[in-house]
Design an enzyme around this catalytic site. Structure first.
Site, PDB file in Angstrom:
ATOM      1  N   THR A 162       7.247  -1.070   4.443  1.00 38.47           N
ATOM      2  CA  THR A 162       7.454  -0.074   3.388  1.00 38.47           C
ATOM      3  C   THR A 162       6.943   1.301   3.817  1.00 38.47           C
ATOM      4  OG1 THR A 162       5.318  -0.543   2.353  1.00 38.47           O
ATOM      5  CG2 THR A 162       7.239  -1.780   1.556  1.00 38.47           C
ATOM      6  N   HIS A 203       0.751 -11.312  -1.259  1.00 41.95           N
ATOM      7  CA  HIS A 203       1.488 -10.122  -0.835  1.00 41.95           C
ATOM      8  C   HIS A 203       1.476  -9.856   0.670  1.00 41.95           C
ATOM      9  CE1 HIS A 203       3.626  -6.499  -1.187  1.00 41.95           C
ATOM     10  NE2 HIS A 203       3.066  -5.987  -2.260  1.00 41.95           N
ATOM     11  N   TYR A 211       3.400   7.071  -6.587  1.00 44.81           N
ATOM     12  CA  TYR A 211       3.772   6.212  -5.461  1.00 44.81           C
ATOM     13  C   TYR A 211       5.055   5.473  -5.818  1.00 44.81           C
ATOM     14  CZ  TYR A 211       3.195   2.427  -1.969  1.00 44.81           C
ATOM     15  OH  TYR A 211       3.369   1.529  -0.939  1.00 44.81           O
TER      16      TYR A 211
END
Length: 766
Positions: free
Chosen positions: A601, A472, A588
């Site tokens: 993000t 990630h 979230y």
């Protein structure tokens, strides 16, 4: 290879008659061809860099400026107002005769003028891109300012920009004012707190805003002034690379195949097609042939994250990991039944990619190889699945020299990692557990058959189904989703398969046999591997993952309700969570900030005062459907505004995160920041984007719809939900939680989501 050829290109012997020189012309030609390919690559990189650096102008425009200035001088006109003459006077004496010195000065002036024009154009483009009011405008309605921006962008930007053409012209992520962030934060938590809790939080906010917060904001402003993005580097380091717990399940995410289709049953054939499409995508990235994604037709998104899609590995460290990206790689590494193979992906004589049918042959050789794993080889990848510190220590101690280092280098420098898995997942509408097992396998495998440190681990199963696991830290899911969508379209629509399931085409060249990697795993190293595997299995066995196929309706019906489809789903999940847990909690939702340079993000907080009111109304028998519809639309409007705020740099959480990092550097404590940053996200959600390419029409190819992907649970007593709105009639939800928590159950929550979406639909049907 060039060095090896050079060593035998010249041979000589010394005799009593003198020196006899023997020149190997074939070897010299090989050296020449290798050097030529290398210089071609260098020239291509230089040319692409020149084109992107001069955008929205072009290198050819320099010649136009020089020609125009020179023509003016020939016409006895001086467009420089005497500057050319002054440049000519300062040229070295004796080097140029008249009128050559005038033309040299004209070229220098033209170059300076050209660079000035480029600077002005880029500055103009950057200022135009700072305008984001169009994001807040209703769909289909555009203000005069937005129309003016669109017109200017259409005028400035060419129709064929390269992938990184806009990068240096993108605006910087703005730093919100401290008081604005505090105000938005209080608004976001009001629905979660009673009056006493809220009053206490107001006190903490006031103390922070009028105290240490001012100092922290001042330091953060300095970082904003001196960086292209004040968030992204800290986010990558502190959220991802400094984590010491396993990245398997906790950080890595996965992507799933098209579950309604089965193009081939041959494992090697599917691997051949998909690896080829991935390498073609890599080639297009290197050549910047992928058109940058845009919003509102002309507003570009940042393409920075694409750079590390391939040839990238996360290297473990004692305190922090690091990402290592190699400019190129000529091989991939394949894992099959506990063995590692290095497979060349280019022909040595031409540097061209192996064709899908040639890759299929290579992979079939590996599948047919019946040799057993070497001592300790089978479970080596478990090191990447366990805790990071033991992996860092083991790598330093046992993989620094000899064959272990050579083999580890092969893995870490590979373009991608391919696992040929022996499982046979499938989609069975009568047995949802099979699809759950499919997703779980992609998330964690068996703990040692995925190299979790690689940017991309492609998994091809024995029956031809496939998926991927992605590390990630290098990028967010939309980047790998773009790559995956391209590969799926190329595999299913363009390349295809023969009637017997094999790849199309014929192999015409001799292929280099896959090279078996060698390992020498000592007993002490094996103990660490087994310990890491135990950690990984404990983590994987605690994952409760459920993939919901929602086909009652999709985007089409949600649009008929005149609300945002994303807001519709988010309100459905708020209703589902309340019914599941009996309370509201911090939620979230990830939104992108890629309208800014190096943007990643921001957090949207879907649990608002308005969403809570709507949820209460849904199960309140005294409320009418008309009242519920009104509350739903109001909650959706607030949610959409929050999403747009997050996109345009007005979010809450990244600002608070950076303030917290500054406080740690200054070694000061803030009760407010400590409390806010420790609040658990018991409902963590993310939408996977669809149709980032124009390769296919979902209405025509419904069988090729991919189910998106998912991630592990974020909180031990909460849910992780990834969803993808796949066309007009399908929504896929990947629901994850932990088995150890008595408060959660993925199938139960999936059923709550399905029921909530249906209940909202009934409200709008009346």
């Amino acid at each position: 290879m060039a060095e090896a050829h050079a060593a035998v290109a010249f041979q000589f012997t010394v005799t009593h008659e003198g020196i006899d020189v023997n020149v190997n012309h074939e070897a010299l030609r090989a050296v020449y061809e290798s050097s030529k390919r290398s210089w071609k690559k260098r020239w291509a990189r230089f040319r692409n860099h020149l084109v992107t650096t001069t955008y929205p102008a072009s290198p050819a425009s320099w010649l136009a400026v020089v020609t125009a200035i020179t023509a003016s001088l020939l016409a006895k006109m001086d467009p420089s107002c005497g500057i050319i003459g002054r440049i000519g006077h300062h040229l070295p004496q004796g080097y140029f005769d008249a009128p050559a010195d005038t033309y040299v000065a004209a070229i220098i002036f033209s170059t300076l003028l050209w660079l000035s024009i480029i600077f002005v154009l880029r500055l103009t483009l950057k200022n135009i891109l700072y305008y984001h009011a169009w994001i807040y405008e209703p769909r289909g309605k555009m203000s005069i300012k937005s129309k003016l921006q669109t017109g200017m962008l259409a005028l400035l930007c060419s129709k064929t920009p390269m992938l990184y053409s806009y990068q240096s012209a993108l605006p910087n992520l703005p730093l919100p004012k401290l008081k604005d962030t505090m105000k938005r934060y209080l608004r976001s938590v009001r629905g979660l707190m009673d009056d006493g809790q809220y009053k206490r939080m107001e006190g903490l906010v006031s103390e922070f805003q009028n105290g240490i917060g001012v100092k922290l904001q001042r330091y953060l402003y300095l970082k904003w002034l001196t960086s292209s993005n004040y968030v992204s580097d800290w986010w990558e380091e502190y959220v991802y690379l400094r984590g010491r717990s396993p990245i398997m399940v906790n950080s890595n995410f996965y992507g799933v195949d098209a579950i309604f289709s089965k193009p081939t049953h041959i494992q090697a054939a599917r691997a051949g097609n998909v690896v080829y499409t991935m390498l073609r995508f890599r080639q297009m990235l290197d050549r910047q042939q992928i058109k940058p994604l845009t919003l509102n037709k002309f507003v570009p998104l940042c393409s920075w994250q694409y750079e590390r899609t391939f040839n990238t590995t996360r290297i473990p460290g004692l305190e922090t990991d690091k990402l290592v990206h190699h400019k190129t790689s000529k091989h991939i590494v394949v894992y099959h039944q506990g063995r590692y193979f290095k497979v060349q992906i280019q022909h040595q004589d031409s540097n061209q990619l192996l064709k899908p049918c040639e890759l299929e042959k290579q992979f079939q050789k590996i599948i047919d190889d019946e040799s057993a794993p070497l001592n300790g080889e089978e479970k080596i990848a478990a090191l990447t699945a366990g805790d990071r510190i033991p992996w860092a220590q083991t790598r330093e101690r046992f993989f620094r020299n000899g064959v272990n280092k050579i083999s580890l280098d092969a893995v870490e420098k590979a373009a991608l990692f391919l696992t040929l898995d022996d499982d046979e997942p499938c989609y069975d509408p009568e047995d949802c557990s099979k699809l759950d097992q499919f997703a779980t396998s992609l998330l964690a495998g068996n703990g040692h058959n995925r190299w979790f440190d690689k940017s991309i681990t492609l998994v091809i199963f024995k029956n031809g189904k496939m998926g991927f696991n992605a590390e990630h830290s290098w990028a967010d899911a939309p980047i790998s989703a773009h790559m995956w969508e391209y590969c799926m379209a190329e595999d299913l629509l363009n390349l295809g398969y023969r009637d017997n399931g094999h790849c199309k085409g014929e192999s015409e060249k001799k292929l280099v046999t896959p090279q078996r990697l060698k390992w020498e795993i000592e007993e002490e190293c094996q103990k660490v591997i087994e310990s890491s595997l135990a950690t990984a299995k404990k983590l994987a066995d605690n994952v409760d993952l459920h993939l919901v196929v929602h086909n009652a309706f999709g985007k089409g019906l949600m649009k008929q309700c005149k609300v945002s489809p994303d807001a519709y789903i988010q309100m459905g999940m708020q209703l589902a969570y309340f019914r599941d847990a009996g309370k509201f909690n911090l939620t979230y939702e990830a939104s992108m900030t890629r309208v800014y340079r190096e943007g990643r993000t921001e957090t949207v907080r879907p649990c608002t005062v308005e969403s809570c009111e709507f949820v209460h109304a849904m199960d309140d028998p005294e409320k009418t459907d008309a009242e519920r519809r009104e509350l739903m639309r109001k909650a959706c409007e607030v949610h959409v505004k929050g999403y747009r705020d997050s996109m345009t740099g007005k979010g809450i959480d990244r600002h608070l995160f950076c303030l917290y990092v500054v406080s740690k550097y200054l070694e000061v404590e803030s009760p407010f920041l400590q409390e806010v940053l420790s609040e658990p996200w018991r409902l963590s959600t993310s939408q996977t984007p669809y149709q980032q390419t124009d390769k296919w029409d979902l209405k025509k190819h419904t069988d090729y719809i991919t189910a998106g992907g998912g991630f592990g649970p974020v909180a031990a007593d909460g849910y992780g939900v990834s969803y993808i709105i796949a066309g007009e009639d399908h929504i896929f939800f990947h629901v994850s939680c932990t088995l150890s928590s008595p408060e959660t159950d993925s199938k139960r929550f999936g059923a709550h989501i399905t029921r909530a979406l249906s209940d909202i639909r009934k409200v709008f049907d009346k």
